[in-house]
Design a protein around this motif. Sequence first.
Motif, PDB file in Angstrom:
ATOM      1  N   UNK B  81       4.034 -74.505  21.849  1.00  0.00           N
ATOM      2  CA  UNK B  81       4.731 -73.343  21.628  1.00  0.00           C
ATOM      3  C   UNK B  81       6.187 -73.530  21.049  1.00  0.00           C
ATOM      4  N   UNK B  82       6.509 -72.563  20.310  1.00  0.00           N
ATOM      5  CA  UNK B  82       8.132 -72.452  19.538  1.00  0.00           C
ATOM      6  C   UNK B  82       8.555 -71.268  19.941  1.00  0.00           C
ATOM      7  N   UNK B  83       9.993 -71.169  19.982  1.00  0.00           N
ATOM      8  CA  UNK B  83      10.821 -69.823  20.372  1.00  0.00           C
ATOM      9  C   UNK B  83      10.225 -69.057  19.323  1.00  0.00           C
ATOM     10  N   UNK B  84      10.040 -69.152  18.030  1.00  0.00           N
ATOM     11  CA  UNK B  84       9.518 -68.103  17.213  1.00  0.00           C
ATOM     12  C   UNK B  84       8.189 -67.402  17.627  1.00  0.00           C
ATOM     13  N   UNK B  85       7.680 -67.825  18.471  1.00  0.00           N
ATOM     14  CA  UNK B  85       6.302 -67.264  19.020  1.00  0.00           C
ATOM     15  C   UNK B  85       6.640 -66.581  20.115  1.00  0.00           C
ATOM     16  N   UNK B  86       7.912 -66.224  20.691  1.00  0.00           N
ATOM     17  CA  UNK B  86       8.286 -65.229  21.520  1.00  0.00           C
ATOM     18  C   UNK B  86       7.706 -63.701  21.022  1.00  0.00           C
ATOM     19  N   UNK B  87       7.139 -62.970  21.331  1.00  0.00           N
ATOM     20  CA  UNK B  87       6.461 -61.871  21.110  1.00  0.00           C
ATOM     21  C   UNK B  87       5.573 -61.162  22.277  1.00  0.00           C
ATOM     22  N   UNK B  88       5.244 -60.039  21.804  1.00  0.00           N
ATOM     23  CA  UNK B  88       3.978 -59.353  22.483  1.00  0.00           C
ATOM     24  C   UNK B  88       2.734 -59.576  21.688  1.00  0.00           C
ATOM     25  N   UNK B  89       1.606 -60.008  22.443  1.00  0.00           N
ATOM     26  CA  UNK B  89       0.813 -60.160  21.796  1.00  0.00           C
ATOM     27  C   UNK B  89      -0.453 -59.301  22.284  1.00  0.00           C
ATOM     28  N   UNK B  90      -1.266 -58.623  21.468  1.00  0.00           N
ATOM     29  CA  UNK B  90      -2.019 -57.549  21.563  1.00  0.00           C
ATOM     30  C   UNK B  90      -3.629 -58.055  21.014  1.00  0.00           C
ATOM     31  N   UNK B  91      -4.495 -57.836  21.915  1.00  0.00           N
ATOM     32  CA  UNK B  91      -5.942 -58.030  21.322  1.00  0.00           C
ATOM     33  C   UNK B  91      -6.798 -56.799  21.118  1.00  0.00           C
ATOM     34  N   UNK B  92      -7.689 -56.595  20.159  1.00  0.00           N
ATOM     35  CA  UNK B  92      -8.236 -55.424  19.961  1.00  0.00           C
ATOM     36  C   UNK B  92      -9.565 -55.926  19.744  1.00  0.00           C
ATOM     37  N   UNK B  93     -10.692 -55.029  19.907  1.00  0.00           N
ATOM     38  CA  UNK B  93     -11.962 -54.944  19.439  1.00  0.00           C
ATOM     39  C   UNK B  93     -12.352 -53.724  18.693  1.00  0.00           C
ATOM     40  N   UNK B  94     -13.562 -53.844  18.087  1.00  0.00           N
ATOM     41  CA  UNK B  94     -14.228 -52.588  17.284  1.00  0.00           C
ATOM     42  C   UNK B  94     -15.520 -53.060  17.007  1.00  0.00           C
ATOM     43  N   UNK B  99     -20.234 -49.073  10.335  1.00  0.00           N
ATOM     44  CA  UNK B  99     -21.154 -48.392  11.275  1.00  0.00           C
ATOM     45  C   UNK B  99     -20.489 -47.032  11.717  1.00  0.00           C
ATOM     46  N   UNK B 100     -19.459 -47.256  12.362  1.00  0.00           N
ATOM     47  CA  UNK B 100     -19.045 -45.983  12.984  1.00  0.00           C
ATOM     48  C   UNK B 100     -17.661 -45.585  12.578  1.00  0.00           C
ATOM     49  N   UNK B 101     -16.930 -46.182  11.667  1.00  0.00           N
ATOM     50  CA  UNK B 101     -15.665 -45.927  11.168  1.00  0.00           C
ATOM     51  C   UNK B 101     -14.847 -47.042  11.741  1.00  0.00           C
ATOM     52  N   UNK B 102     -13.559 -46.957  11.472  1.00  0.00           N
ATOM     53  CA  UNK B 102     -12.484 -48.200  11.674  1.00  0.00           C
ATOM     54  C   UNK B 102     -11.709 -47.708  12.869  1.00  0.00           C
ATOM     55  N   UNK B 103     -12.233 -47.826  13.998  1.00  0.00           N
ATOM     56  CA  UNK B 103     -11.380 -47.412  15.104  1.00  0.00           C
ATOM     57  C   UNK B 103     -11.151 -48.852  16.039  1.00  0.00           C
ATOM     58  N   UNK B 104     -10.024 -49.291  16.120  1.00  0.00           N
ATOM     59  CA  UNK B 104      -9.868 -50.618  17.082  1.00  0.00           C
ATOM     60  C   UNK B 104      -9.314 -50.178  18.304  1.00  0.00           C
ATOM     61  N   UNK B 105      -9.813 -50.666  19.523  1.00  0.00           N
ATOM     62  CA  UNK B 105      -9.407 -50.308  20.637  1.00  0.00           C
ATOM     63  C   UNK B 105      -8.628 -51.545  21.424  1.00  0.00           C
ATOM     64  N   UNK B 106      -7.224 -51.171  21.783  1.00  0.00           N
ATOM     65  CA  UNK B 106      -6.404 -52.225  22.042  1.00  0.00           C
ATOM     66  C   UNK B 106      -6.179 -52.541  23.454  1.00  0.00           C
ATOM     67  N   UNK B 107      -5.917 -53.858  23.823  1.00  0.00           N
ATOM     68  CA  UNK B 107      -5.416 -54.099  25.208  1.00  0.00           C
ATOM     69  C   UNK B 107      -4.141 -53.583  25.523  1.00  0.00           C
ATOM     70  N   UNK B 108      -3.781 -54.174  26.912  1.00  0.00           N
ATOM     71  CA  UNK B 108      -2.376 -53.713  27.199  1.00  0.00           C
ATOM     72  C   UNK B 108      -1.370 -54.720  26.796  1.00  0.00           C
ATOM     73  N   UNK B 109      -1.462 -55.728  26.274  1.00  0.00           N
ATOM     74  CA  UNK B 109      -0.581 -56.621  25.716  1.00  0.00           C
ATOM     75  C   UNK B 109      -0.172 -58.024  26.590  1.00  0.00           C
ATOM     76  N   UNK B 110       0.268 -58.781  26.043  1.00  0.00           N
ATOM     77  CA  UNK B 110       0.687 -60.038  26.944  1.00  0.00           C
ATOM     78  C   UNK B 110       2.162 -60.230  26.273  1.00  0.00           C
ATOM     79  N   UNK B 111       3.097 -60.187  27.263  1.00  0.00           N
ATOM     80  CA  UNK B 111       4.379 -60.491  26.945  1.00  0.00           C
ATOM     81  C   UNK B 111       4.587 -61.943  26.942  1.00  0.00           C
ATOM     82  N   UNK B 112       5.123 -62.736  25.949  1.00  0.00           N
ATOM     83  CA  UNK B 112       5.178 -64.360  25.984  1.00  0.00           C
ATOM     84  C   UNK B 112       6.607 -64.397  25.485  1.00  0.00           C
TER      85      UNK B 112
END
Lengths: 110, 115
Positions: B81-94, B99-112
């Motif tokens: 890990x480097x200080x430049x990687x300090x961020x909020x990380x979001x995961x998503x799925x779709x 097939x059914x359009x482009x809607x991504x569902x996001x998680x609540x995030x990880x604050x690192x």
Amino acid sequence: LAKTTQPISMDSYEGQEVNITCSHNNIATNDYITWYQQFPSQGPRFIIQGYKTKVTNEVASLFIPADRKSSTLSLPRVSLSDTAVYYCLVGDPQAPDMRFGAGTRLTVKP
Amino acid sequence: NAGVTQTPKFRVLKTGQSMTLLCAQDMNHEYMYWYRQDPGMGLRLIHYSVGEGTTAKGEVPDGYNVSRLKKQNFLLGLESAAPSQTSVYFCASSYPPRQVGYEQYFGPGTRLTVT
């Protein structure tokens, strides 16, 4: 990937209609336009998607002119809970790497 | 349905330490994504996966690795890990966009935070 330009911020009052415009001059034939909403400390949430003309759902309307070089997200009768950042994305739905820009920060005042 | 969940919610690392962020989804989605969001900025795609056992680089992949051993899970690793990687990380799925359009569902995030 098409570059998008949105206003950085907008203010509105409760009960008003809000229109947020996104410019995407180099939109490609296969590209769709998608809008997401993000509240503080939450992940983005899908609002609406369209290809041309007008799309409406229970939350918003999306207006896309014939040349598709811009689009307008319309939020009817906003409330305080609509305060959020709104992102316009343009890309081919079959390509999974759509890009989020900086978004438009909408503040709804009482 | 829990939707998309992320573990942990918060983490503080020292420079050079490693960690793995876990994303899980229960919607049977084929596609999964990892984004990072820096203050006042939009989300930037780190890596994504179009199915179990597959991964691909996004816009900002350097310094990160990912694995998709199971359809429902997508792991994001920081080896040093480097200080430049300090961020909020979001995961998503779709679903696959075609097939059914482009809607991504996001998680609540990880604050690192990397110090």
